[in-house]
Design a protein around this motif. Sequence first.
Motif, PDB file in Angstrom:
ATOM      1  N   ARG A   3      15.395  14.020  46.300  1.00  0.00           N
ATOM      2  CA  ARG A   3      15.971  14.358  47.607  1.00  0.00           C
ATOM      3  C   ARG A   3      15.183  15.431  48.360  1.00  0.00           C
ATOM      4  O   ARG A   3      15.113  15.411  49.579  1.00  0.00           O
ATOM      5  CB  ARG A   3      17.407  14.826  47.434  1.00  0.00           C
ATOM      6  N   SER A   4      14.608  16.387  47.658  1.00  0.00           N
ATOM      7  CA  SER A   4      13.871  17.446  48.349  1.00  0.00           C
ATOM      8  C   SER A   4      12.630  16.889  49.037  1.00  0.00           C
ATOM      9  O   SER A   4      12.296  17.290  50.150  1.00  0.00           O
ATOM     10  CB  SER A   4      13.506  18.577  47.386  1.00  0.00           C
ATOM     11  N   ARG A   5      11.931  15.960  48.377  1.00  0.00           N
ATOM     12  CA  ARG A   5      10.767  15.340  49.011  1.00  0.00           C
ATOM     13  C   ARG A   5      11.185  14.484  50.198  1.00  0.00           C
ATOM     14  O   ARG A   5      10.503  14.462  51.231  1.00  0.00           O
ATOM     15  CB  ARG A   5      10.012  14.468  48.013  1.00  0.00           C
ATOM     16  N   LEU A   6      12.289  13.789  50.065  1.00  0.00           N
ATOM     17  CA  LEU A   6      12.792  12.957  51.146  1.00  0.00           C
ATOM     18  C   LEU A   6      13.151  13.825  52.360  1.00  0.00           C
ATOM     19  O   LEU A   6      12.855  13.461  53.502  1.00  0.00           O
ATOM     20  CB  LEU A   6      14.009  12.158  50.675  1.00  0.00           C
ATOM     21  N   ALA A   7      13.757  14.985  52.117  1.00  0.00           N
ATOM     22  CA  ALA A   7      14.111  15.897  53.213  1.00  0.00           C
ATOM     23  C   ALA A   7      12.864  16.415  53.911  1.00  0.00           C
ATOM     24  O   ALA A   7      12.821  16.509  55.145  1.00  0.00           O
ATOM     25  CB  ALA A   7      14.946  17.056  52.678  1.00  0.00           C
ATOM     26  N   VAL A   8      11.834  16.772  53.138  1.00  0.00           N
ATOM     27  CA  VAL A   8      10.588  17.276  53.721  1.00  0.00           C
ATOM     28  C   VAL A   8       9.923  16.188  54.566  1.00  0.00           C
ATOM     29  O   VAL A   8       9.527  16.430  55.712  1.00  0.00           O
ATOM     30  CB  VAL A   8       9.624  17.785  52.619  1.00  0.00           C
ATOM     31  N   TRP A   9       9.803  14.976  54.045  1.00  0.00           N
ATOM     32  CA  TRP A   9       9.156  13.900  54.798  1.00  0.00           C
ATOM     33  C   TRP A   9       9.993  13.483  56.011  1.00  0.00           C
ATOM     34  O   TRP A   9       9.447  13.100  57.047  1.00  0.00           O
ATOM     35  CB  TRP A   9       8.856  12.702  53.895  1.00  0.00           C
ATOM     36  N   VAL A  12       9.223  16.139  58.651  1.00  0.00           N
ATOM     37  CA  VAL A  12       7.877  15.918  59.200  1.00  0.00           C
ATOM     38  C   VAL A  12       7.901  14.738  60.172  1.00  0.00           C
ATOM     39  O   VAL A  12       7.324  14.806  61.266  1.00  0.00           O
ATOM     40  CB  VAL A  12       6.852  15.689  58.061  1.00  0.00           C
ATOM     41  N   ALA A  13       8.571  13.668  59.806  1.00  0.00           N
ATOM     42  CA  ALA A  13       8.653  12.500  60.691  1.00  0.00           C
ATOM     43  C   ALA A  13       9.377  12.854  61.990  1.00  0.00           C
ATOM     44  O   ALA A  13       8.950  12.442  63.083  1.00  0.00           O
ATOM     45  CB  ALA A  13       9.373  11.359  59.973  1.00  0.00           C
ATOM     46  N   LEU A  14      10.452  13.613  61.889  1.00  0.00           N
ATOM     47  CA  LEU A  14      11.201  14.019  63.083  1.00  0.00           C
ATOM     48  C   LEU A  14      10.350  14.907  63.996  1.00  0.00           C
ATOM     49  O   LEU A  14      10.307  14.698  65.209  1.00  0.00           O
ATOM     50  CB  LEU A  14      12.476  14.766  62.660  1.00  0.00           C
TER      51      LEU A  14
END
Length: 160
Positions: A3-9, A12-14
């Motif tokens: 989940r932490s990697r998903l939140a970071v990516w 970044v996408a946003l």
Amino acid sequence: MDRSRLAVWGAVALICCVPVLSGPVVGLVDLTKAPLEGVGDGSATIDDVQTPDTARFDRALSSDSYVLKVPDARIHVAAIEGRPLVSYKLSIPAMQYSRATTHFLSADDTGWVDISLARETFAPANVTQSSYEAELSLILRVNDTKQVLHDGPITVEVTE
């Protein structure tokens, strides 16, 4: 993927996509703030104005500071259309001080309307005289024009 990697990516996408989507090339999303439509437009008939002759610096109850108290100005609105503005301003040149407020008139504001300046606290070192000469103004702003309702001197007394 945790989940932490998903939140970071996701962040970044946003951060990368929003400027592109709202920018001048794509222009899909408009993130600018819409102006206040109609504010300052219309007309108002003011047939009487009452302004105070004096204001006061009162000693605060629990400290050595002073509180500036300016009585309300009153205007009598005979007729109104749209959303005109009324500015109420006090300037004390000896202190290099100025304070203003803007009141937005509406259709419900016919009759007497009180316009207030918020109280402000001053350190004792800033209030050194027993009284101050000041300027008080009241201005009606309609359709990018201004009408001076009152502009004159006022005495600001210092009470202990």
